[in-house]
Design an enzyme around this catalytic site. Sequence first.
Site, PDB file in Angstrom:
ATOM      1  N   ARG A 232       0.720  -1.190   0.132  1.00 48.80           N
ATOM      2  CA  ARG A 232       0.004  -0.039  -0.077  1.00 48.80           C
ATOM      3  C   ARG A 232       0.921   1.281   0.186  1.00 48.80           C
ATOM      4  O   ARG A 232       2.022   1.297   0.232  1.00 48.80           O
ATOM      5  CB  ARG A 232      -0.957   0.045   1.350  1.00 48.80           C
ATOM      6  CG  ARG A 232      -0.075   0.123   2.597  1.00 48.80           C
ATOM      7  CD  ARG A 232      -0.021   1.439   3.177  1.00 48.80           C
ATOM      8  NE  ARG A 232       0.768   1.411   4.455  1.00 48.80           N
ATOM      9  CZ  ARG A 232       2.095   1.742   4.133  1.00 48.80           C
ATOM     10  NH1 ARG A 232       2.856   1.997   3.167  1.00 48.80           N
ATOM     11  NH2 ARG A 232       2.854   1.920   5.355  1.00 48.80           N
TER      12      ARG A 232
ATOM     13  N   GLU B 284       0.311  10.333   8.535  1.00 48.11           N
ATOM     14  CA  GLU B 284       1.202   9.525   8.640  1.00 48.11           C
ATOM     15  C   GLU B 284       1.613   9.392  10.396  1.00 48.11           C
ATOM     16  O   GLU B 284       1.443  10.449  10.871  1.00 48.11           O
ATOM     17  CB  GLU B 284       2.450  10.019   8.021  1.00 48.11           C
ATOM     18  CG  GLU B 284       3.471   8.931   7.666  1.00 48.11           C
ATOM     19  CD  GLU B 284       2.892   7.978   6.465  1.00 48.11           C
ATOM     20  OE1 GLU B 284       2.512   6.781   6.980  1.00 48.11           O
ATOM     21  OE2 GLU B 284       2.724   8.239   5.488  1.00 48.11           O
ATOM     22  N   HIS B 285       1.782   8.177  10.975  1.00 49.46           N
ATOM     23  CA  HIS B 285       1.997   8.164  12.526  1.00 49.46           C
ATOM     24  C   HIS B 285       0.761   8.442  13.178  1.00 49.46           C
ATOM     25  O   HIS B 285       0.716   8.731  14.156  1.00 49.46           O
ATOM     26  CB  HIS B 285       3.298   8.988  12.733  1.00 49.46           C
ATOM     27  CG  HIS B 285       4.360   8.226  12.328  1.00 49.46           C
ATOM     28  ND1 HIS B 285       4.898   7.197  13.022  1.00 49.46           N
ATOM     29  CD2 HIS B 285       5.126   8.516  11.163  1.00 49.46           C
ATOM     30  CE1 HIS B 285       6.147   6.819  12.350  1.00 49.46           C
ATOM     31  NE2 HIS B 285       6.284   7.663  11.422  1.00 49.46           N
TER      32      HIS B 285
ATOM     33  N   GLY C 128      11.452  -3.056   2.562  1.00 49.78           N
ATOM     34  CA  GLY C 128      12.178  -1.998   3.451  1.00 49.78           C
ATOM     35  C   GLY C 128      11.769  -0.539   2.526  1.00 49.78           C
ATOM     36  O   GLY C 128      12.498   0.444   2.808  1.00 49.78           O
TER      37      GLY C 128
ATOM     38  N   GLY D 199       8.877   1.027   2.658  1.00 51.53           N
ATOM     39  CA  GLY D 199       7.755   1.717   3.114  1.00 51.53           C
ATOM     40  C   GLY D 199       6.361   1.740   2.561  1.00 51.53           C
ATOM     41  O   GLY D 199       5.531   2.391   2.593  1.00 51.53           O
TER      42      GLY D 199
ATOM     43  N   SER E 280       4.859  -1.411   2.576  1.00 45.97           N
ATOM     44  CA  SER E 280       4.295  -2.344   3.544  1.00 45.97           C
ATOM     45  C   SER E 280       4.272  -3.828   2.816  1.00 45.97           C
ATOM     46  O   SER E 280       3.377  -4.645   2.889  1.00 45.97           O
ATOM     47  CB  SER E 280       2.844  -2.028   3.427  1.00 45.97           C
ATOM     48  OG  SER E 280       2.380  -2.625   4.977  1.00 45.97           O
ATOM     49  N   SER E 281       5.775  -4.170   2.590  1.00 51.51           N
ATOM     50  CA  SER E 281       6.054  -5.444   1.979  1.00 51.51           C
ATOM     51  C   SER E 281       5.591  -6.443   3.207  1.00 51.51           C
ATOM     52  O   SER E 281       5.280  -7.655   2.915  1.00 51.51           O
ATOM     53  CB  SER E 281       7.239  -5.652   1.647  1.00 51.51           C
ATOM     54  OG  SER E 281       8.209  -5.246   2.818  1.00 51.51           O
TER      55      SER E 281
ATOM     56  N   ASP F 100      -1.816  -0.911   7.404  1.00 48.62           N
ATOM     57  CA  ASP F 100      -1.509  -1.703   6.439  1.00 48.62           C
ATOM     58  C   ASP F 100      -2.175  -3.031   6.384  1.00 48.62           C
ATOM     59  O   ASP F 100      -2.418  -3.348   5.033  1.00 48.62           O
ATOM     60  CB  ASP F 100       0.022  -1.889   6.753  1.00 48.62           C
ATOM     61  CG  ASP F 100       1.034  -0.893   7.124  1.00 48.62           C
ATOM     62  OD1 ASP F 100       0.632   0.363   6.816  1.00 48.62           O
ATOM     63  OD2 ASP F 100       2.008  -0.968   7.379  1.00 48.62           O
TER      64      ASP F 100
END
Length: 395
Positions: free
Chosen positions: A39, A45-46, A138, A140, A142-143, A188
């Site tokens: 995604r 964010e956060h 890695g 960002g 959302s792997s 996520d």
Amino acid sequence: MAMAASVPAVSDLVAAARRQFARSFGEEPPQVAVCAPGRVNLIGEHTDYNQGFVLPMALPLVTVLVGSPTHSQDVTIVTVSEDADEPREVSFSLAGGESALSPGVPRWANYVKGVIQHYGASPLPGFRAVVASSVPLGGGLSSSASLEVAVYTFLQQLKPDGGDNVAKALSCQKAEHTHAGVPCGIMDQLVSILGKEGHALLIDCRSLEVYPVPLVLPGPLILITNSNVKHSLASGEYAVRRRQCEEAAAALGKKSLRDATMKELEEVRSRLDDVIFRRARHVIEETERTRQAAEALRRGAYKEFGRLMVESHDSLRDLYEVSCRELDELVSAALEVDGVFGSRMTGGGFGGCTVTLLQAHSVDKAILHMQERFSGTATFFITSPSEGARVLPLS
């Protein structure tokens, strides 16, 4: 010539996984194939672990899993990944109970073990499976959630659970907490499960209600730029931010910062450390920005949406301090191009990706300009909102 990377077709990933399945497990073809997307978060964010709002969309970048149940309780999983750092195959037995599922190496297998441990139905059969993914690790995007949700969706084909999507998201989130040590919010996993083609999802991270917001083409395009700077959320900064937010909420007498206003924050400012104040200010303002942004998107007010994206980035850079030089470079380069509505870092921060909303005719110009201005080597993806997790045909 500026070029965006092509997004591999899901059918190509399935074909690669099937070839690996034949190499690893012999002639018998796999019986089940599923996929779950990564995604990108457009804004918010956060805010998710502060019970606020987020506005992500599912990507055409996915994790595919093909496999078959076995008659034993043994599990063997192979990844097609070229990542030479870690073994590509892992085996364990479900007969070993929780100790067999405890985290270890390879690290990617911990997500699989965590989902099995928190799966909503039992007993699970053993299985053999192959994982192939187009979600950059890695980055960002959302792997990890796309792998968790793919595994859960696969398990649903072997041993159906109650079919509740929120319970599914919560189980996958729990897997990340217990097996990867990342105290992530719920965004996520929810968007990987519930993604909807042509729509971003406004998610209320307290009630877990999801409101689809159309992002219709031919309108603006979404350009994702991977800085290829690796971040490691587990390196503690994420957990530190989380604690700082909890401290601010406690000082305000609130369960979470979702319920706080800037007026209330100003009133307790003298009692707060300056850093805690800045962290709380970001979250309170970002939650409001996200609400406004969803409204702007509904109206097709793309300039307004872009302005909110830029405000979000500045706040993440200055108040929350999770950006980095490379992300700032990419955002400011994007904003110099005509036809760009807005750009910001996306994901946990300290590397990874930026997301840019821009007019279709500006894409090549934007990519070229960002390449010229960026000190590193970036990868570009042009994407649109895609479907969430699904079972794939194998015929």
